[in-house]
Each structure stands twice: as structure tokens, then as C-alpha cells.
Design a protein around this motif. Structure first.
Motif, short mmCIF file in Angstrom:
data_model
loop_
_atom_site.label_atom_id
_atom_site.label_comp_id
_atom_site.label_asym_id
_atom_site.label_seq_id
_atom_site.Cartn_x
_atom_site.Cartn_y
_atom_site.Cartn_z
N LEU A 1 0.86 -1.18 0.00
CA LEU A 1 0.00 0.00 0.00
C LEU A 1 0.90 1.23 0.00
CD1 LEU A 1 -2.74 -1.08 2.58
CD2 LEU A 1 -2.47 -1.70 0.18
N ILE A 2 0.72 2.06 -1.00
CA ILE A 2 1.63 3.20 -1.22
C ILE A 2 0.92 4.52 -0.93
CG2 ILE A 2 3.10 4.38 -2.89
CD1 ILE A 2 3.09 1.74 -4.51
N PHE A 3 1.53 5.34 -0.09
CA PHE A 3 1.07 6.72 0.09
C PHE A 3 2.17 7.62 -0.42
CE2 PHE A 3 0.06 10.76 1.84
CZ PHE A 3 -1.30 10.75 2.10
N ASP A 4 1.96 8.17 -1.63
CA ASP A 4 2.93 9.06 -2.27
C ASP A 4 2.46 10.50 -2.04
OD1 ASP A 4 4.55 10.55 -3.97
OD2 ASP A 4 4.69 8.93 -5.45
N GLU A 5 3.02 11.11 -1.02
CA GLU A 5 2.54 12.43 -0.61
C GLU A 5 2.77 13.50 -1.68
OE1 GLU A 5 3.14 15.62 3.08
OE2 GLU A 5 4.00 13.60 3.23
N PHE A 6 3.90 13.47 -2.35
CA PHE A 6 4.15 14.45 -3.41
C PHE A 6 3.15 14.28 -4.55
CE2 PHE A 6 6.16 15.71 -7.42
CZ PHE A 6 6.41 17.04 -7.16
N TYR A 7 2.89 13.04 -4.91
CA TYR A 7 1.91 12.75 -5.96
C TYR A 7 0.54 13.31 -5.58
CZ TYR A 7 -1.40 9.81 -8.61
OH TYR A 7 -2.43 9.33 -9.37
N TYR A 8 0.15 13.10 -4.33
CA TYR A 8 -1.15 13.62 -3.88
C TYR A 8 -1.15 15.14 -3.79
CZ TYR A 8 -2.37 8.81 -2.59
OH TYR A 8 -2.63 7.47 -2.60
N ALA A 9 -0.02 15.72 -3.43
CA ALA A 9 0.06 17.19 -3.32
C ALA A 9 -0.18 17.84 -4.68
CB ALA A 9 1.42 17.60 -2.76
N THR A 10 0.27 17.19 -5.75
CA THR A 10 0.08 17.74 -7.08
C THR A 10 -1.30 17.38 -7.65
OG1 THR A 10 1.14 15.79 -8.06
CG2 THR A 10 2.53 17.69 -7.60
N LYS A 11 -1.83 16.23 -7.26
CA LYS A 11 -3.10 15.76 -7.80
C LYS A 11 -4.30 16.36 -7.10
CE LYS A 11 -5.80 11.55 -8.57
NZ LYS A 11 -5.88 10.08 -8.32
N TYR A 12 -4.19 16.59 -5.80
CA TYR A 12 -5.32 17.03 -4.99
C TYR A 12 -5.15 18.46 -4.51
CZ TYR A 12 -6.90 12.14 -4.64
OH TYR A 12 -7.34 10.87 -4.90
N ARG A 13 -4.86 19.36 -5.40
CA ARG A 13 -4.66 20.75 -4.97
C ARG A 13 -5.93 21.37 -4.39
NH1 ARG A 13 -1.57 20.74 -9.92
NH2 ARG A 13 0.65 21.06 -9.50
N GLY A 14 -7.09 20.99 -4.90
CA GLY A 14 -8.34 21.57 -4.42
C GLY A 14 -9.11 20.64 -3.51
N ILE A 15 -8.41 19.78 -2.80
CA ILE A 15 -9.07 18.77 -1.97
C ILE A 15 -9.80 19.42 -0.79
CG2 ILE A 15 -7.12 18.37 -0.40
CD1 ILE A 15 -7.72 15.38 -0.64
N ASN A 16 -10.92 18.78 -0.37
CA ASN A 16 -11.66 19.26 0.79
C ASN A 16 -11.62 18.21 1.90
OD1 ASN A 16 -13.73 17.29 0.27
ND2 ASN A 16 -14.57 18.67 -1.29
N ASN A 17 -12.17 18.56 3.04
CA ASN A 17 -12.09 17.67 4.20
C ASN A 17 -12.72 16.31 3.94
OD1 ASN A 17 -10.74 19.23 6.23
ND2 ASN A 17 -12.53 20.53 6.37
N ALA A 18 -13.91 16.30 3.35
CA ALA A 18 -14.60 15.04 3.12
C ALA A 18 -13.82 14.14 2.17
CB ALA A 18 -16.00 15.31 2.56
N GLN A 19 -13.28 14.73 1.12
CA GLN A 19 -12.52 13.95 0.15
C GLN A 19 -11.24 13.40 0.78
OE1 GLN A 19 -11.43 16.16 -3.35
NE2 GLN A 19 -11.10 14.33 -4.58
N THR A 20 -10.61 14.20 1.64
CA THR A 20 -9.41 13.73 2.33
C THR A 20 -9.73 12.51 3.18
OG1 THR A 20 -8.54 15.98 2.43
CG2 THR A 20 -7.56 14.38 3.92
N LEU A 21 -10.80 12.60 3.96
CA LEU A 21 -11.17 11.51 4.85
C LEU A 21 -11.49 10.24 4.07
CD1 LEU A 21 -13.41 13.49 7.37
CD2 LEU A 21 -11.17 12.49 7.83
N GLU A 22 -12.20 10.39 2.95
CA GLU A 22 -12.63 9.22 2.19
C GLU A 22 -11.51 8.62 1.35
OE1 GLU A 22 -15.94 10.44 -0.15
OE2 GLU A 22 -17.37 10.36 1.51
N GLU A 23 -10.83 9.47 0.59
CA GLU A 23 -9.90 8.97 -0.42
C GLU A 23 -8.47 8.77 0.07
OE1 GLU A 23 -10.11 10.94 -4.16
OE2 GLU A 23 -12.30 11.05 -4.17
N LEU A 24 -8.04 9.56 1.02
CA LEU A 24 -6.64 9.50 1.43
C LEU A 24 -6.43 8.93 2.83
CD1 LEU A 24 -5.20 12.81 -0.04
CD2 LEU A 24 -5.42 10.56 -1.09
N ILE A 25 -7.51 8.73 3.57
CA ILE A 25 -7.39 8.14 4.90
C ILE A 25 -8.23 6.87 5.00
CG2 ILE A 25 -7.74 8.48 7.38
CD1 ILE A 25 -7.23 11.45 6.99
#
Length: 247
Positions: A82-106
Motif C-alpha cells: 500500500l503506497i502513500f505518495d505524498e508528493f503525488y497527492y500534493a500535485t493531484k489534490y490541490r483543491g481537496i476538501n475535508n470530506a474527500q481527504t477523509l474518504e480517499e486518502l485516509i
């Protein structure tokens, strides 16, 4: 027959280099994919690389169950990464919101881990390895403390991405703790700092990971609980035949 590994967290096609490294090491691969038309993706990729893509709807516990079922129906996996690539997410999810963070990244990682462990438990006679790969990134706070970092133009993690990254790390090491006393599922924690040259090349990172997992199979003495909950730096020397980690 070669080993089968699941890669989840860096969906195809962004995860192509991860997959290629494992394929080079002789692994059969199941990998999470962004493609909606899974059957079309399978027909093209399996013919050329033996990779089985599976679509992951990160916000859905049922999707996590489908991935685990795919692994089971494909003959069972020997390893999962299971890979968490923080730089990849930083570029992909620039407009991320709280709900999306909880669902997709946590939540997504927790759903999938629970489903995989449930299926591993059904076949406890088989030893399976579960790797958590944490690829860290510089954050906005790091930028405040470093003028050179601010002027470099590199993408820095916003508060939500940084928080999700910390959540992944905490979940990984505490999941490893629940597995530390057992022998049927071996947890492997891999830490990739932003300045780690190996981790910047996904194919090289994947090759190293496969070699490291193979080395665990050759240990004369099992890893200790303390070793199982310790983070290994990407590129570290593989464990020795005596069961002592080389850092």
C-alpha cells in the motif's frame, strides 16, 4: 510459479513504473487503476505485461472488498504493498476538501487493509507480507522554515495532504503492531524521505522492495516484533540470514 503482489495507492497509469519494477523481478501484479473500463484495460495490459488492473473507488468500502476478492479469485496474493505518495497527492489534490481527504486518502487505506487482513486470516497457513510504503513530501510548514525550499518551486503539501500523510503513517505502524506477534502476516514498513534518491524512481523502489521481501523469505530466524514495527529506509540493506535488519 512466481509470486503475486498487489500494489494499491498509486493508480495506473501513474503507477506504471511501480508495476514495471515488480514485473522485472518476476512478480505477477494486481494493481489499482483509474480506468473505468477495467475489461478493456485488462485485455491490453495482461497481454503485454501480465498485470491485472482493478478499479479502486477509494471512498467505497465495497470497492475495497472487490479488490480483496479479485486477489482471492486470482489465486491469492503473496504480498501487498500500500503506497502513500505524498508528493503525488500534493500535485493531484490541490483543491481537496475535508470530506474527500477523509474518504480517499485516509479511509480508503483502512478499508482495504481490513479487507485484505480478513482474507489473509482465512488462509492462515500461507505466509503473506503486507508492506506500507510512506513517501513523504515537504510541507508548507517546511517551506516557512526554509527559504531555499520556498524558492525551489517544488509542490508543498497543504494541511489536508500533510494530515492524511501523518494518518497513513500512524495507521501503518499500529497495524504492524497488531501483527507483530504473529507469523502468518509479516508487516513491512518502508519510509521514503523527500530527498531519498531511490524513492524518486518508482521502478527502482519497486525492484528494491521485491528484493527486500525476497530476503525475508530466506531468514533463518524470523523478524522480531520490534523489527516488524520499525520503519525501514528505502534502499536499506536487506535483512541478513540471521534475521538482523541492516540499516
Amino acid at each position: 510459479m512466481g509470486k503475486m503482489i498487489l500494489f494499491a495507492g498509486k493508480e495506473l497509469p501513474a503507477g506504471n513504473d511501480v508495476v514495471s519494477g515488480a514485473s522485472f523481478q518476476g512478480r505477477s501484479v494486481i494493481a489499482t487503476s483509474l480506468h473505468v473500463d477495467e475489461s478493456e484495460e485488462r485485455s491490453s495490459s495482461e497481454k503485454t505485461s501480465g498485470v491485472i488492473p482493478v478499479v479502486w473507488n477509494r471512498g467505497s468500502p465495497l470497492s475495497a472488498r472487490s479488490i480483496a476478492l479479485k486477489c482471492e479469485n486470482s489465486g491469492g496474493i503473496d504480498e501487498a504493498a500500500l503506497i502513500f505518495d505524498e508528493f503525488y497527492y500534493a500535485t493531484k489534490y490541490r483543491g481537496i476538501n475535508n470530506a474527500q481527504t477523509l474518504e480517499e486518502l485516509i479511509g480508503s487505506y483502512q478499508y482495504l487493509t481490513q479487507e485484505l487482513l480478513a482474507r489473509f486470516a482465512r488462509n492462515s497457513e500461507k505466509v503473506t507480507k503486507l508492506a506500507f510504503i510512506h513517501k513523504a513530501n515537504f510541507t508548507l510548514a517546511d517551506g516557512v522554515n526554509s527559504s531555499s525550499l520556498r524558492s525551489s518551486g517544488v509542490e508543498l503539501s497543504n494541511p489536508l495532504i500533510a494530515a492524511a500523510s501523518a494518518a497513513f503513517r500512524a495507521f501503518a505502524e499500529n497495524t504492524a503492531a497488531t501483527l507483530a506477534e504473529g507469523n502468518s502476516v509479516i508487516p513491512v514498513l518502508v519510509s521514503c524521505e523527500p530527498n531519498n534518491d531511490l524513492s524518486k524512481r518508482d521502478s527502482s523502489l519497486s525492484v528494491w522492495l521485491c528484493e527486500y521481501l525476497d530476503a525475508i523469505d530466506n531468514l533463518k530466524k524470523p523478524l522480531s516484533p520490534k523489527q516488524k514495527v520499525s520503519w525501514i529506509k528505502a534502499g536499506a540493506k536487506a535483512p541478513s540470514g540471521l534475521g538482523i535488519l541492516g540499516f
